[in-house]
Design a protein around this motif. Structure first.
Motif, short mmCIF file in Angstrom:
data_model
loop_
_atom_site.label_atom_id
_atom_site.label_comp_id
_atom_site.label_asym_id
_atom_site.label_seq_id
_atom_site.Cartn_x
_atom_site.Cartn_y
_atom_site.Cartn_z
N UNK A 145 -1.63 12.24 5.98
CA UNK A 145 -1.17 11.21 5.06
C UNK A 145 -2.37 10.41 4.57
N UNK A 146 -2.47 10.29 3.25
CA UNK A 146 -3.59 9.56 2.64
C UNK A 146 -3.05 8.35 1.91
N UNK A 147 -3.85 7.28 1.93
CA UNK A 147 -3.40 6.01 1.38
C UNK A 147 -4.17 5.61 0.14
N UNK A 148 -3.48 4.84 -0.71
CA UNK A 148 -4.15 4.19 -1.81
C UNK A 148 -4.96 3.02 -1.29
N UNK A 149 -5.64 2.34 -2.22
CA UNK A 149 -6.52 1.25 -1.83
C UNK A 149 -5.76 -0.02 -1.50
N UNK A 161 0.84 -1.20 0.00
CA UNK A 161 0.00 0.00 0.00
C UNK A 161 0.87 1.24 0.00
#
Lengths: 116, 113
Positions: B102-106, B93
């Motif tokens: 902080x933002x995450x991908x799937x 990820x």
């Protein structure tokens, strides 16, 4: 070195009750950020709430609030009026500003189960 | 919040082949992105920091030649698992920072058979 500790491997709560997930941290950075993420079985990491170390007030985002006690180095997540959809893994994380700026260090996680 | 898109979400590959995973920031520019690995029922472990226009920074114990990272633009970082083996099967990820958060991908679930 930075370290995050979540001491509750699993939590079981009755629907509509409030729940507190514990998180303690250790860092030598003078400025840092604390995060909580929700990870359902699909695997995605859903951002819930953020607390900066110099923020004057505890962060709140809807049903989520962060009980930040700087002197105790704790950043517990409080979920009010829990719902069945809240069942998931919850991770506490920290980001420093000196030691590896921007990268996150995660705790071990807490699996929250909401019972109907 | 900001959107980070990761593709593919699932991939099955044969042992010895290479797999490329893409991570895109859709509505913001990210000079730095991060790649994590997560084994079942464990926490996320940082593998490397991807820097736009320069070499990635790998965490201790992560093989640079096995996990190739390219950050060619301000919105795209790729992770290539080279000569994949069954022990590379895991959940990968990515994340990118935006406005202190902080933002995450799937995430990508890789299975090597």
């Amino acid at each position: 070195a930075q370290k995050i500790t979540q001491t509750q491997p699993g939590m079981f709560v009755q629907e509509k009750e409030a729940v507190t997930l514990d998180c303690t941290y250790d860092t030598s950075d003078p400025s840092y950020g604390l995060f909580w993420y929700k990870q359902p079985s699909s695997g995605e990491m859903i951002f819930l709430i953020y607390q900066g170390s110099y923020d004057q007030q505890n962060a709140t985002e809807g049903r989520y609030s962060l009980n930040f006690q700087k002197a105790r180095k704790s950043a517990n997540l409080v979920i009010s009026a829990s719902q069945l959809g809240d069942s998931a893994m919850y991770f506490c994380a920290m980001r420093g500003t000196i030691q590896g700026a921007q990268k996150l260090v995660f705790g071990q996680g807490t699996r929250l189960t909401i019972n109907p | 919040g900001a959107v980070v898109s990761q593709h593919p979400s699932r991939v099955i590959c044969k042992s010895g082949t290479s797999v490329k995973i893409e991570c895109r920031s859709l509505d913001f520019q990210a000079t730095t992105m991060f790649w994590y690995r997560q084994f079942p029922k464990q926490s996320l472990m940082l593998m490397a920091t991807s820097n736009e226009g320069s070499k990635a920074t790998y965490e201790q114990g992560v093989e640079k030649d096995k996990f190739l990272i390219n950050h060619a633009s301000l919105t795209l970082s790729t992770l290539t698992v080279t000569s994949a083996h069954p022990e590379d099967s895991s959940f990968y990820i990515c994340s990118a920072a935006h406005t202190r958060k902080a933002f995450f991908g799937q995430g990508t679930r890789l299975t090597v058979v």
